[in-house]
Write an enzyme that holds these catalytic residues in place. Structure first.
Site, mmCIF file in Angstrom:
data_model
loop_
_atom_site.group_PDB
_atom_site.id
_atom_site.type_symbol
_atom_site.label_atom_id
_atom_site.label_comp_id
_atom_site.label_asym_id
_atom_site.label_seq_id
_atom_site.Cartn_x
_atom_site.Cartn_y
_atom_site.Cartn_z
ATOM 1 N N SER A 281 50.236 -10.121 26.976
ATOM 2 C CA SER A 281 49.439 -11.248 27.475
ATOM 3 C C SER A 281 49.996 -12.634 27.117
ATOM 4 O O SER A 281 49.914 -13.540 27.950
ATOM 5 C CB SER A 281 47.988 -11.118 27.008
ATOM 6 N N THR B 132 41.341 -6.622 23.182
ATOM 7 C CA THR B 132 41.908 -5.327 23.533
ATOM 8 C C THR B 132 41.458 -4.288 22.521
ATOM 9 O O THR B 132 40.653 -4.573 21.635
ATOM 10 C CB THR B 132 43.444 -5.447 23.734
ATOM 11 N N LYS C 85 36.813 -3.807 22.444
ATOM 12 C CA LYS C 85 36.166 -4.202 23.701
ATOM 13 C C LYS C 85 34.652 -4.004 23.659
ATOM 14 O O LYS C 85 33.911 -4.725 24.302
ATOM 15 C CB LYS C 85 36.781 -3.436 24.878
ATOM 16 N N ASP D 62 39.284 -6.843 33.400
ATOM 17 C CA ASP D 62 39.981 -5.583 33.703
ATOM 18 C C ASP D 62 39.443 -5.065 35.033
ATOM 19 O O ASP D 62 40.189 -4.683 35.922
ATOM 20 C CB ASP D 62 39.680 -4.513 32.637
ATOM 21 N N ASN E 229 37.649 15.026 35.448
ATOM 22 C CA ASN E 229 38.035 14.931 34.036
ATOM 23 C C ASN E 229 38.294 16.312 33.456
ATOM 24 O O ASN E 229 37.758 17.310 33.919
ATOM 25 C CB ASN E 229 36.929 14.230 33.236
ATOM 26 N N TYR F 291 51.074 1.343 31.754
ATOM 27 C CA TYR F 291 52.212 0.447 32.036
ATOM 28 C C TYR F 291 53.433 0.713 31.165
ATOM 29 O O TYR F 291 54.465 0.050 31.305
ATOM 30 C CB TYR F 291 51.820 -1.034 32.000
ATOM 31 N N GLY G 46 50.271 -0.007 35.946
ATOM 32 C CA GLY G 46 49.409 -0.738 35.031
ATOM 33 C C GLY G 46 49.847 -2.177 34.795
ATOM 34 O O GLY G 46 49.019 -3.030 34.492
HETATM 35 P P1 ATR Z 1 40.610 5.006 27.406
HETATM 36 O O1 ATR Z 1 39.787 3.918 26.771
HETATM 37 O O2 ATR Z 1 42.063 4.664 27.549
HETATM 38 O O3 ATR Z 1 40.026 5.484 28.684
HETATM 39 P P2 ATR Z 1 39.544 7.352 26.137
HETATM 40 O O4 ATR Z 1 38.163 6.789 26.262
HETATM 41 O O5 ATR Z 1 39.913 8.036 24.859
HETATM 42 O O6 ATR Z 1 40.640 6.230 26.356
HETATM 43 O O7 ATR Z 1 39.776 8.362 27.376
HETATM 44 C C1 ATR Z 1 40.948 9.096 27.550
HETATM 45 C C2 ATR Z 1 40.888 9.826 28.870
HETATM 46 O O8 ATR Z 1 42.138 10.518 29.051
HETATM 47 C C3 ATR Z 1 39.792 10.891 28.938
HETATM 48 O O9 ATR Z 1 39.368 11.015 30.270
HETATM 49 C C4 ATR Z 1 40.554 12.125 28.477
HETATM 50 O O10 ATR Z 1 39.997 13.344 28.903
HETATM 51 P P3 ATR Z 1 38.919 14.125 27.970
HETATM 52 O O11 ATR Z 1 37.613 13.409 28.196
HETATM 53 O O12 ATR Z 1 38.933 15.506 28.456
HETATM 54 O O13 ATR Z 1 39.424 13.983 26.564
HETATM 55 C C5 ATR Z 1 41.865 11.919 29.189
HETATM 56 N N1 ATR Z 1 42.930 12.715 28.577
HETATM 57 C C6 ATR Z 1 43.554 12.464 27.421
HETATM 58 N N2 ATR Z 1 44.491 13.413 27.190
HETATM 59 C C7 ATR Z 1 44.434 14.284 28.233
HETATM 60 C C8 ATR Z 1 45.169 15.461 28.598
HETATM 61 N N3 ATR Z 1 46.141 15.935 27.815
HETATM 62 N N4 ATR Z 1 44.852 16.069 29.755
HETATM 63 C C9 ATR Z 1 43.883 15.583 30.543
HETATM 64 N N5 ATR Z 1 43.157 14.470 30.275
HETATM 65 C C10 ATR Z 1 43.437 13.828 29.126
#
Ligand code: ATR
Length: 481
Positions: A240, A283, A287, A323, A371, A436, A457
């Site tokens: 940023s 960040t 947040k 965002d 998901n 990104y 990103g």
């Molecule tokens: P962010 O703030 O970046 O969204 P987060 O709230 O921790 O971070 O969310 C991460 C997302 O990536 C979730 O949707 C997670 O899926 P789960 O809810 O099943 O954990 C997804 N994610 C992370 N690793 C993953 C993987 N190896 N395969 C599929 N989805 C994954």
């Protein structure tokens, strides 16, 4: 205008001279760190200043203060005495190193003493008085504080309030939490500020001289400069500053935007009042944590419980989430007739995905969240009013004109991972990946190779930054940056 001092940490004088030549124009003073020099080079210290076209500072930092000098004290002092035979503008001496004879020698030659006070974690209550005493003797008192928390950062950045009556002083913070003190030295009334030529991974408090000079334009910062920033942990590698600072420069605004490593948002809100910070980005992981400190917030922030932009309005803090807005804005060129009823798949149901789903649903898109953990997909669907499914089934469902990849899958260092390896792109989809780093994930590359329109990103980061810039400055972001 505040002078920028380049601290030279080469092993040989030749190495240091080469650096000075290469970086000429970016600095106003040079500090020679004798403690980093090889033994044989130390003998030539006296001849060094004459080879420079900027004033030089002589310093030899002891190991106990984080320097490289392990000699005994008499040896170190005699090295400085030898060096002082050269025309140094300044000699750096520690606060416990009084009446060494070097002060006299310096005075006779017109060399000013910089008196360094080292402290860690806390500024001793008596420090302002001790600094004043040295200043009254014609010295420049310098505080070097090791710091690791927001509370300590607040203490260093507000110290200048307690230095009334001292015309010249230097304030340095060590560690990532100390970096704002280096950039904001001019705002804090310091006599000059320090940087190095190259920054090693273990020195997060320092920025290389070109970055200090060209990106942060520290030499132009003074008490009138408006301060903006970004809080997060980690935050030093945020992109940023590279969006906002060039923007300020082009529109001719006297302002700086810098990273503030933070571990306590409340302390940062306090500091913001003290330093008159006008606005800041937020960040990970804050947040959500900033919400209790906001006086007003947009509907979007209240809905997704996530705020990435805080702006001062008079005495109050207003929060919004660019965002989401930036993301929607960047889709406008793909969907000029809007997103109403556009069938959209969002992969992921975490914080980032939730904000995106909220934005898409508020624009009338027909969203399905996929998901890995289906309960979270269901929760997200119930919260924002959309459909849901398991990520495992996504490749069978197909036919989405818009797909948003909002999981962390494929992010560095897992470049080869793909959230939906069995999904075959038709080439008709518009595909966004919020990651990104790398700039193109495996998922996005497959989409592009199939003929899809793609966005990464970085484009989203830029779009949210452009909106933030408008909120911070009231002006449009320069279109050609
Ligand atoms: P962010 O703030 O970046 O969204 P987060 O709230 O921790 O971070 O969310 C991460 C997302 O990536 C979730 O949707 C997670 O899926 P789960 O809810 O099943 O954990 C997804 N994610 C992370 N690793 C993953 C993987 N190896 N395969 C599929 N989805 C994954």
């Amino acid at each position: 205008m505040i002078p920028l001092c380049l601290s030279l940490q080469g092993k040989t004088l030749g190495e240091n001279i080469a650096l000075l030549k290469e970086l000429k124009g970016h600095f106003d003073l040079a500090e020679i760190r004798a403690d980093y020099l090889q033994e044989d080079q130390r003998e030539e210290l006296a001849s060094f200043p004459a080879r420079l076209d900027v004033p030089a500072i002589l310093s030899c930092r002891r190991a106990r203060e984080g320097g490289g000098c392990t000699s005994d004290e008499p040896t170190r002092l005699s090295l400085l005495e030898e060096g002082l035979k050269g025309s140094y503008a300044y000699l750096d001496l520690e606060s416990d190193c009084l009446d060494t004879g070097l002060e006299e020698q310096g005075r006779a030659k017109g060399t000013r003493i910089i008196r360094s006070f080292y402290c860690r974690g806390k500024i001793p209550p008596e420090l302002p008085a001790l600094m004043k005493d040295r200043a009254d003797r014609g010295e420049i008192p310098r505080v070097v504080m090791g710091l690791e928390t927001s509370r300590e950062q607040e203490e260093l950045l507000t110290l200048s309030r307690r230095l009334e009556g001292i015309d010249e002083y230097l304030l340095l913070g060590e560690g990532a939490f100390g970096s704002p003190a280096r950039i904001l030295a001019g705002k804090l009334g310091a006599a000059f500020t320090y940087c190095t030529a190259a920054v090693t991974a273990d020195r997060e408090d320092e920025f290389p001289v070109e970055v200090m000079d060209e990106l942060y334009r520290v030499r132009e910062i003074d008490r009138e400069t408006a301060v903006f920033g970004i809080i997060g942990n980690p935050v030093m590698h945020s992109k940023s500053p590279a969006i906002h600072n060039p923007g300020f420069s082009v529109i001719g605004m006297k302002a700086v935007y810098l990273p503030f490593p933070t571990d306590d948002p409340e302390a940062f809100f306090r500091l913001s009042r003290e330093l008159d910070i006008r606005g800041f980005s937020v960040t990970m992981p804050f947040k959500n944590a900033v919400l209790p400190f906001l006086h007003e917030m947009t509907e979007g922030v209240a809905a997704v419980k996530s705020c990435n932009t805080v702006v001062r309005r008079g005495d109050r803090w207003w929060g919004c989430n660019t965002d989401v807005e930036g993301f929607l804005f960047s889709l406008d060129s793909w969907f000029p007739r809007g997103l109403s009823s556009v069938k959209t798949a969002v992969l992921g149901a975490g914080g980032a995905a939730g904000a995106i789903v909220y934005g898409l649903v508020s624009r009338g898109a027909d969203v399905t969240v996929y998901n890995r953990t289906t309960e979270k997909a269901l929760q997200c669907a119930e919260k924002y009013g959309c459909s849901w499914g398991s990520l495992r089934d996504f490749h069978r469902e197909g036919d989405y004109p818009l797909i948003i990849q909002a999981t962390g899958v494929g992010m560095h260092p897992h470049e080869e991972s793909d959230p939906a390896p069995d999904y075959r792109f038709s080439g008709r989809e518009a595909v966004v990946d919020i990651i990104y780093y790398p700039e193109e994930t495996r998922f996005l590359r497959r989409a592009r190779e199939a003929g899809c329109r793609t966005m990464n990103g970085l484009a989203m980061l830029k779009a949210q930054g452009v909106l933030q810039f408008r909120l911070f400055t009231g002006r449009e972001y320069p279109p050609d940056l």
